[in-house]
Scaffold this motif. Structure first.
Motif, PDB file in Angstrom:
ATOM      1  N   THR A 210     -39.116  19.559 -24.936  1.00 16.33           N
ATOM      2  CA  THR A 210     -37.692  19.585 -25.323  1.00 16.33           C
ATOM      3  C   THR A 210     -36.915  18.434 -24.710  1.00 16.33           C
ATOM      4  OG1 THR A 210     -37.153  21.075 -23.493  1.00 16.33           O
ATOM      5  CG2 THR A 210     -37.741  22.081 -25.596  1.00 16.33           C
ATOM      6  N   GLY A 211     -37.336  17.961 -23.513  1.00 15.90           N
ATOM      7  CA  GLY A 211     -36.619  16.875 -22.868  1.00 15.90           C
ATOM      8  C   GLY A 211     -35.305  17.335 -22.240  1.00 15.90           C
ATOM      9  N   TYR A 212     -34.555  16.386 -21.694  1.00 15.42           N
ATOM     10  CA  TYR A 212     -33.335  16.724 -20.960  1.00 15.42           C
ATOM     11  C   TYR A 212     -32.176  17.072 -21.887  1.00 15.42           C
ATOM     12  CZ  TYR A 212     -29.816  16.588 -17.298  1.00 15.42           C
ATOM     13  OH  TYR A 212     -28.826  16.929 -16.425  1.00 15.42           O
ATOM     14  N   ALA A 213     -32.251  16.644 -23.135  1.00 16.69           N
ATOM     15  CA  ALA A 213     -31.117  16.853 -24.045  1.00 16.69           C
ATOM     16  C   ALA A 213     -30.782  18.329 -24.199  1.00 16.69           C
ATOM     17  CB  ALA A 213     -31.423  16.231 -25.409  1.00 16.69           C
ATOM     18  N   TRP A 214     -31.803  19.191 -24.222  1.00 21.11           N
ATOM     19  CA  TRP A 214     -31.542  20.632 -24.379  1.00 21.11           C
ATOM     20  C   TRP A 214     -30.745  21.153 -23.206  1.00 21.11           C
ATOM     21  CZ3 TRP A 214     -32.526  25.180 -21.762  1.00 21.11           C
ATOM     22  CH2 TRP A 214     -32.384  26.366 -22.487  1.00 21.11           C
ATOM     23  N   TRP A 215     -31.081  20.717 -21.997  1.00 18.02           N
ATOM     24  CA  TRP A 215     -30.365  21.185 -20.810  1.00 18.02           C
ATOM     25  C   TRP A 215     -28.929  20.668 -20.807  1.00 18.02           C
ATOM     26  CZ3 TRP A 215     -33.060  24.774 -18.354  1.00 18.02           C
ATOM     27  CH2 TRP A 215     -34.453  24.746 -18.409  1.00 18.02           C
ATOM     28  N   GLU A 216     -28.759  19.415 -21.185  1.00 22.91           N
ATOM     29  CA  GLU A 216     -27.415  18.844 -21.186  1.00 22.91           C
ATOM     30  C   GLU A 216     -26.536  19.527 -22.228  1.00 22.91           C
ATOM     31  OE1 GLU A 216     -24.251  16.931 -19.929  1.00 22.91           O
ATOM     32  OE2 GLU A 216     -26.217  16.806 -18.951  1.00 22.91           O
ATOM     33  N   GLU A 217     -27.106  19.855 -23.375  1.00 20.59           N
ATOM     34  CA  GLU A 217     -26.335  20.554 -24.407  1.00 20.59           C
ATOM     35  C   GLU A 217     -25.945  21.954 -23.926  1.00 20.59           C
ATOM     36  OE1 GLU A 217     -25.555  23.141 -27.796  1.00 20.59           O
ATOM     37  OE2 GLU A 217     -27.420  23.215 -26.645  1.00 20.59           O
ATOM     38  N   THR A 218     -26.869  22.623 -23.226  1.00 13.76           N
ATOM     39  CA  THR A 218     -26.557  23.948 -22.677  1.00 13.76           C
ATOM     40  C   THR A 218     -25.477  23.849 -21.612  1.00 13.76           C
ATOM     41  OG1 THR A 218     -28.838  24.661 -23.089  1.00 13.76           O
ATOM     42  CG2 THR A 218     -27.529  25.989 -21.565  1.00 13.76           C
ATOM     43  N   ALA A 219     -25.571  22.827 -20.757  1.00 12.52           N
ATOM     44  CA  ALA A 219     -24.544  22.636 -19.726  1.00 12.52           C
ATOM     45  C   ALA A 219     -23.181  22.367 -20.357  1.00 12.52           C
ATOM     46  CB  ALA A 219     -24.937  21.479 -18.802  1.00 12.52           C
ATOM     47  N   ALA A 220     -23.161  21.591 -21.442  1.00 17.85           N
ATOM     48  CA  ALA A 220     -21.893  21.319 -22.126  1.00 17.85           C
ATOM     49  C   ALA A 220     -21.285  22.610 -22.678  1.00 17.85           C
ATOM     50  CB  ALA A 220     -22.116  20.313 -23.255  1.00 17.85           C
ATOM     51  N   ARG A 221     -22.125  23.531 -23.148  1.00 17.57           N
ATOM     52  CA  ARG A 221     -21.620  24.823 -23.625  1.00 17.57           C
ATOM     53  C   ARG A 221     -20.972  25.611 -22.491  1.00 17.57           C
ATOM     54  NH1 ARG A 221     -20.429  26.035 -28.399  1.00 17.57           N
ATOM     55  NH2 ARG A 221     -21.112  28.201 -28.147  1.00 17.57           N
ATOM     56  N   MET A 222     -21.526  25.503 -21.275  1.00 21.36           N
ATOM     57  CA  MET A 222     -20.936  26.199 -20.135  1.00 21.36           C
ATOM     58  C   MET A 222     -19.619  25.542 -19.714  1.00 21.36           C
ATOM     59  SD  MET A 222     -22.944  28.689 -19.759  1.00 21.36           S
ATOM     60  CE  MET A 222     -23.261  28.551 -21.546  1.00 21.36           C
ATOM     61  N   VAL A 223     -19.533  24.242 -19.864  1.00 19.24           N
ATOM     62  CA  VAL A 223     -18.257  23.572 -19.594  1.00 19.24           C
ATOM     63  C   VAL A 223     -17.203  24.051 -20.579  1.00 19.24           C
ATOM     64  CG1 VAL A 223     -17.064  21.346 -19.593  1.00 19.24           C
ATOM     65  CG2 VAL A 223     -19.338  21.546 -18.551  1.00 19.24           C
ATOM     66  N   ASP A 224     -17.582  24.177 -21.848  1.00 19.58           N
ATOM     67  CA  ASP A 224     -16.650  24.702 -22.852  1.00 19.58           C
ATOM     68  C   ASP A 224     -16.207  26.124 -22.500  1.00 19.58           C
ATOM     69  OD1 ASP A 224     -16.888  22.355 -24.247  1.00 19.58           O
ATOM     70  OD2 ASP A 224     -18.381  23.131 -25.668  1.00 19.58           O
ATOM     71  N   ALA A 225     -17.099  26.870 -21.847  1.00 15.17           N
ATOM     72  CA  ALA A 225     -16.774  28.249 -21.453  1.00 15.17           C
ATOM     73  C   ALA A 225     -15.988  28.300 -20.147  1.00 15.17           C
ATOM     74  CB  ALA A 225     -18.058  29.062 -21.307  1.00 15.17           C
ATOM     75  N   GLN A 226     -15.616  27.135 -19.621  1.00  8.68           N
ATOM     76  CA  GLN A 226     -14.850  27.030 -18.367  1.00  8.68           C
ATOM     77  C   GLN A 226     -15.603  27.650 -17.186  1.00  8.68           C
ATOM     78  OE1 GLN A 226     -10.971  28.719 -19.746  1.00  8.68           O
ATOM     79  NE2 GLN A 226     -10.186  26.661 -19.319  1.00  8.68           N
ATOM     80  N   ALA A 227     -16.917  27.424 -17.173  1.00  3.69           N
ATOM     81  CA  ALA A 227     -17.762  27.891 -16.074  1.00  3.69           C
ATOM     82  C   ALA A 227     -18.519  26.702 -15.488  1.00  3.69           C
ATOM     83  CB  ALA A 227     -18.730  28.961 -16.556  1.00  3.69           C
ATOM     84  N   PRO A 228     -17.839  25.818 -14.764  1.00  4.61           N
ATOM     85  CA  PRO A 228     -18.497  24.605 -14.250  1.00  4.61           C
ATOM     86  C   PRO A 228     -19.641  24.908 -13.288  1.00  4.61           C
ATOM     87  CG  PRO A 228     -16.327  24.896 -13.245  1.00  4.61           C
ATOM     88  CD  PRO A 228     -16.422  25.879 -14.358  1.00  4.61           C
ATOM     89  N   GLY A 229     -19.582  26.042 -12.587  1.00  2.72           N
ATOM     90  CA  GLY A 229     -20.666  26.391 -11.687  1.00  2.72           C
ATOM     91  C   GLY A 229     -21.952  26.659 -12.445  1.00  2.72           C
TER      92      GLY A 229
END
Length: 484
Positions: A210-229
């Motif tokens: 999958t590479g790093y892109a999947w993790w970065e996309e998931t992290a971006a979804r958490m940023v959208d959810a206002q959960a930076p932790g």
């Protein structure tokens, strides 16, 4: 330095440097050659004019005796704080060989010091007024009776300059904002649980594909959810995948901890208050220091920075010489800039601290300071390596996501262990391995040289990766030595 004119040591000056490059550059400026018009006062001001290679000369002033902490100004364009000129001037002054004589400061230096101290007094008065307003708002939020309102009030109090006080004065609006954010975080945590389940159902072997892109996309979804932790921990998972031997084991462990944090948020109303506060902090909700102010002579144990693309985080460890408490101060700087909080390792600070909520209550906010940093003969109490491990184990009950705990090891000797090193007690029966990252630092050789085979006292962070030494003291009398 105190107002009686006690000079800092070279190690204490270098501990202020924001990075290794600044230390090296300051060392080249720690001679009389580049400097003119240098001088100092026994009240804690050091000044000089440095011949610059890129458009100088640069007027440099350092105020090391103000109760609000050491500060400097320089005419150079550097974004680092302190800059190499301020560090070089302090190194020249710390040498104590008469290169920086005592005298009356020039007008340009006197104006800056006087103006800074007047600004500090005005800021202290404004902070007192704002604190009163914030306390009023927090009381209103508590009366509103929801956890989310309290969390949003905390965010507003610690938040931006655009109106944190006005937010806390309206508990109804604060409650609504906090409820909306809590709903977003809940939606994000629920989505993350599904993504983790899909990941594990497919097997960790697919992670390499999958590479790093999947993790970065998931992290971006958490940023959208206002959960930076949550976003930060997802990015750490991405860097763990395919990162060396046994990476599937480490990835599975980190996935389990992230799952535990998700479930903690989704069931936070069933948790003990301290653990619930820890969960809120771990997912990324801000909080205010709600503990009672404690005044003590705080020994400055260690200071170091961690840098990423977005932020520079400075950690300062303090030890209460009367209370025996260990506290952590956090300070932040935008990418490329060092945080402004700078405290010299090995000195003590007469000040008040207030703790933040959460398990262990290590993190604190620095309150009123009553005197500039001053020398102290007291050292923190030490424990054995086995006691250090037991302390970390107990701390995990309050905060399962804790990477390490602050520990002072008493009477230990650095000894090689194959390709790595460890700290063994005097009996040789127990030892703690040093973290691999520390084994690649120059601090290791400073520690070995300080010991010379003789037991020393070492302060550092003890966790599941091993022990990271930060500061050491010689067997006999002597100053603290920073190992960063």
């Amino acid at each position: 330095m105190t107002q009686q004119g006690v000079r800092w040591t070279t190690d204490q000056v270098l501990a202020l440097a924001p990075d290794a490059a600044s230390r090296e550059a300051a060392g080249r400026l720690a001679t009389a050659g580049p400097w003119s018009e240098v001088g100092s006062t026994d009240g804690g001001t050091v000044w000089g004019v440095c011949r610059g290679g890129g458009g100088g000369p640069y007027r440099t002033v350092v105020d090391v005796a103000d109760a609000s902490g050491p500060a400097c100004t320089c005419g150079c364009p550097s974004l680092r704080y302190p800059c190499k000129h301020a560090l070089g001037l302090l190194l020249l002054w710390a040498g104590g060989d008469g290169a920086v004589p005592e005298g009356e400061p020039p007008a340009w230096a006197e104006r800056w010091v006087t103006g800074r101290r007047e600004d500090a007094e005005a800021a202290a008065g404004a902070e007192t007024a704002e604190t009163g307003a914030a306390e009023t708002g927090a009381a209103g939020a508590e009366a509103a009776g929801t956890e989310a309102a309290g969390a949003e009030a905390a965010v507003g109090t610690a938040g931006d300059a655009s109106g944190s006080v006005s937010r806390t004065r309206d508990p109804v609006a604060a409650r609504r904002r906090a409820e909306r954010r809590a709903e977003r975080i809940t939606a994000g945590a629920t989505e993350l649980e599904q993504r983790l389940a899909d990941l594990l159902r497919g097997g960790l072997a697919e992670v390499e594909q999958t590479g790093y892109a999947w993790w970065e996309e998931t992290a971006a979804r958490m940023v959208d959810a206002q959960a930076p932790g949550l976003a930060s921990r997802v990015r750490e998972l991405g860097s763990t995948a395919s990162s060396g031997p046994d990476w599937p084991v480490r990835l599975l462990e980190e996935c389990a901890l992230l799952h535990l944090l998700d479930q903690g948020w989704l069931r936070r109303d069933r948790l003990p208050e301290d653990l619930a506060a820890t969960v809120r902090t771990r997912v990324g909700l801000s909080a205010t220091a709600d503990g009672s102010a404690v005044r003590d002579q705080w020994l400055i144990l260690a200071q170091y920075d961690s840098v990423d693309a977005r932020l520079t985080t400075r950690r300062v460890w303090l030890y209460g010489t009367e209370t025996g408490r260990t506290a952590l101060l956090l300070s932040y700087g935008a990418a490329g800039r060092a945080p402004e909080l700078t405290l010299p390792v090995g000195l003590s600070l007469d000040a008040e601290l207030s703790t933040y909520p959460g398990g262990g209550r290590r993190r604190a906010a620095l309150g009123k300071r009553f005197a500039p940093p001053a020398p102290v003969e007291i050292r923190p109490k030490g424990v054995t390596p086995s006691q250090a491990l037991a302390r970390y184990g107990r701390a995990l009950r309050d905060d399962p996501w804790l990477e390490s705990v602050p520990v002072t090891l008493e009477q230990v000797v650095p000894v090689p262990d194959g390709d790595s090193w460890q700290l063994a007690d005097v009996s040789g029966e127990t030892a703690l391995p040093l973290t691999p990252a520390f084994g690649n630092r120059a601090g290791l050789w400073r520690l070995v040289a300080l010991s010379g085979g003789v037991p020393v006292q070492v302060f550092g962070e003890c966790g599941h990766r091993g022990f990271t030494p930060l500061t050491a003291w010689p067997a006999g009398p002597g100053q603290a030595v920073s190992l960063n």
